[in-house]
Scaffold this motif. Structure first.
Motif, PDB file in Angstrom:
ATOM      1  N   TRP A 159       1.060  -1.668  -0.375  1.00  0.00           N
ATOM      2  CA  TRP A 159      -0.054  -0.400  -0.305  1.00  0.00           C
ATOM      3  C   TRP A 159       0.820   1.357  -0.252  1.00  0.00           C
ATOM      4  CZ3 TRP A 159      -0.445  -3.803   3.311  1.00  0.00           C
ATOM      5  CH2 TRP A 159      -1.882  -4.644   2.961  1.00  0.00           C
ATOM      6  N   VAL A 160       2.125   0.895   0.614  1.00  0.00           N
ATOM      7  CA  VAL A 160       2.583   2.742   0.483  1.00  0.00           C
ATOM      8  C   VAL A 160       3.657   2.827  -0.989  1.00  0.00           C
ATOM      9  CG1 VAL A 160       4.130   3.678   2.206  1.00  0.00           C
ATOM     10  CG2 VAL A 160       2.524   2.229   3.229  1.00  0.00           C
ATOM     11  N   HIS A 161       4.367   0.904  -0.595  1.00  0.00           N
ATOM     12  CA  HIS A 161       5.540   1.132  -1.786  1.00  0.00           C
ATOM     13  C   HIS A 161       4.688   0.564  -2.996  1.00  0.00           C
ATOM     14  CE1 HIS A 161       8.061   3.653   1.172  1.00  0.00           C
ATOM     15  NE2 HIS A 161       8.072   2.153   1.837  1.00  0.00           N
ATOM     16  N   PRO A 162       3.676   0.531  -3.862  1.00  0.00           N
ATOM     17  CA  PRO A 162       3.618   0.137  -4.503  1.00  0.00           C
ATOM     18  C   PRO A 162       4.314  -0.690  -5.954  1.00  0.00           C
ATOM     19  CG  PRO A 162       2.064   1.468  -5.399  1.00  0.00           C
ATOM     20  CD  PRO A 162       2.888   2.085  -3.568  1.00  0.00           C
ATOM     21  N   GLU A 163       5.626   0.779  -5.983  1.00  0.00           N
ATOM     22  CA  GLU A 163       6.616   0.308  -7.717  1.00  0.00           C
ATOM     23  C   GLU A 163       7.458  -0.522  -6.949  1.00  0.00           C
ATOM     24  OE1 GLU A 163       5.892   1.303 -10.410  1.00  0.00           O
ATOM     25  OE2 GLU A 163       3.271   1.427 -10.173  1.00  0.00           O
TER      26      GLU A 163
END
Length: 413
Positions: free
Chosen positions: A222-226
């Protein structure tokens, strides 16, 4: 009154009775109370109980590459001088002249072969010995031996390109503090890696929130999708043996959807596991290491206030790397994006702890077991327990539903 504003006097943090949720097994453990992140009195006690008794990362080897360079750092409220001796070793001293206590230096800079007091020009060599007392010995003083007035030494050591100092002579040596971590990461030869770039970032959050966020991958999707495209949740495994550290690894590091971490050439000589994995290790209390086959991203955390931390972020590359500016820029930009996302989320966590009404929640054994290990290290320092955590029985174990690491590190094999 919210829990985060509960007076410190109501809790004796130096007693085991203050840590019931932390001492419970991870399946029943809770997070730390809000006061541990927000209360200024807790912060002051933590300075003495944690940072004054631990091996604290204060600099990187690149800052001390040349003999005659001197760094000025603050650890647990004490000012420390660190130099590299002409013979190659590190030296550290309290930043106080032995004449009348004057601060010897206020900033980093060249010092040559002599550390001089700006007040009365007493001089010390890089071993801390007193070698100059202008107009002093001939002025009538009796029973004065310069050998009795050298600079007060501080323990200092280096590992993985990080300079550590320890104020407490009773704390175990750095090699015992690190446990099996140097053996685990020996294949990278991190002490030989070169600094490529650095930045400083001010974060409106407690230092523990930053370390905890680094240690767990519950938030990744959720915070770091990439980031989740190259460090996938399903490919995470614990990376923890005996030692004062918390760790996880990703294997394999994927380049299917993004190749930001594979833009530069890998270090030669890595074994199959190191060549295909990312190692993410939080050395207690304040050093965060992200080690990939072709670069490392190192973070040193400097607690400034309960809700304010200064990050020093350093990129290092293997000595064989011939990565050009464009290739490095790809990786650097990716880390800046990821760290920016972390800075934002931990600031929100800090505001929630500081301004909301919070009762410590439960930890997820699969995703947050390293936090349980970390919280117990904090508790140990507060209660005065000199304990080195034992770590996972084996890296190949299927623990808390993570599955068995298909590409275990050499230390597990």
């Amino acid at each position: 009154m919210s829990e985060s504003r509960a007076p410190l006097a109501a809790i004796d943090w130096t007693s085991e009775a203050a840590w019931p949720g932390t001492r419970a097994p991870v399946e029943r453990a809770t997070a730390l109370p809000a006061a541990c992140y927000c209360d200024p009195d807790f912060f002051a006690l933590e300075r003495d109980r944690v940072f004054a008794t631990s091996w604290v990362g204060v600099a990187t080897a690149g800052e001390l590459a040349e003999p005659g360079t001197m760094l000025v750092r603050e650890v647990a409220g004490r000012s420390i001088l660190i130099t590299r001796h002409p013979a190659g070793g590190l030296r550290a001293f309290h930043n106080s002249c032995r004449h009348r206590g004057t601060e010897l230096a206020a900033h980093d800079g060249p010092v040559g072969s002599t550390i001089r007091c700006p007040y009365h020009r007493w001089g010390y060599d890089l071993d801390g010995a007193l070698i100059a007392t202008p107009r002093f010995a001939e002025a009538g003083i009796e029973d004065f031996d310069p050998a009795d007035y050298g600079l007060a030494p501080v323990r200092v050591s280096q590992w993985a390109g990080v300079c550590f100092v320890c104020l407490d002579p009773r704390t175990v040596p750095l090699d015992r503090w690190l446990g099996d971590l140097p053996q685990r990461m020996a294949g990278y030869r991190l002490d030989d890696w070169r600094e490529r770039d650095r930045i400083e970032v001010d974060v409106e959050a407690n230092w523990k929130l930053i370390s905890e966020n680094f240690q767990e991958y519950y938030h990744l999707s959720w915070v770091h999708p990439e980031l989740a495209k190259v460090s996938r949740v399903a490919d995470h495994y614990r990376y923890q043996g005996p030692g004062m550290y918390c760790g996880q690894c990703t294997t394999p590091v994927s380049s299917d959807e993004r190749d930001d971490w594979s833009a530069m050439p890998a270090a030669p000589g890595l074994d199959a596991s190191d060549a295909d994995s990312g190692r993410f290790v939080a050395v207690f209390p304040n050093v965060l290491l992200s080690v990939l086959p072709n670069h490392a991203f190192v973070m040193l955390l400097d607690p400034v206030a309960p809700g304010h931390t200064r990050e020093t972020c350093v990129w290092t590359l293997p000595p064989s790397s011939d990565a050009g500016d464009d290739a490095f820029a790809v990786t650097r930009s990716f880390w800046l994006t990821v760290n920016g996302e972390d800075v934002d989320i931990v600031a929100k966590a800090q505001r929630g702890l500081d301004r909301g009404r919070y009762t410590p929640g439960r930890l997820s054994p699969r995703f947050e077991e390293p936090l349980h290990r970390f919280h117990n290290m904090v508790a140990d320092r507060f209660v005065g327990a000199d304990r080195i955590p034992a770590g996972d029985p084996a890296d190949a174990d299927d623990r808390y539903g993570t599955g068995v690491n298909p590409n275990p590190p050499a230390v597990a094999r």
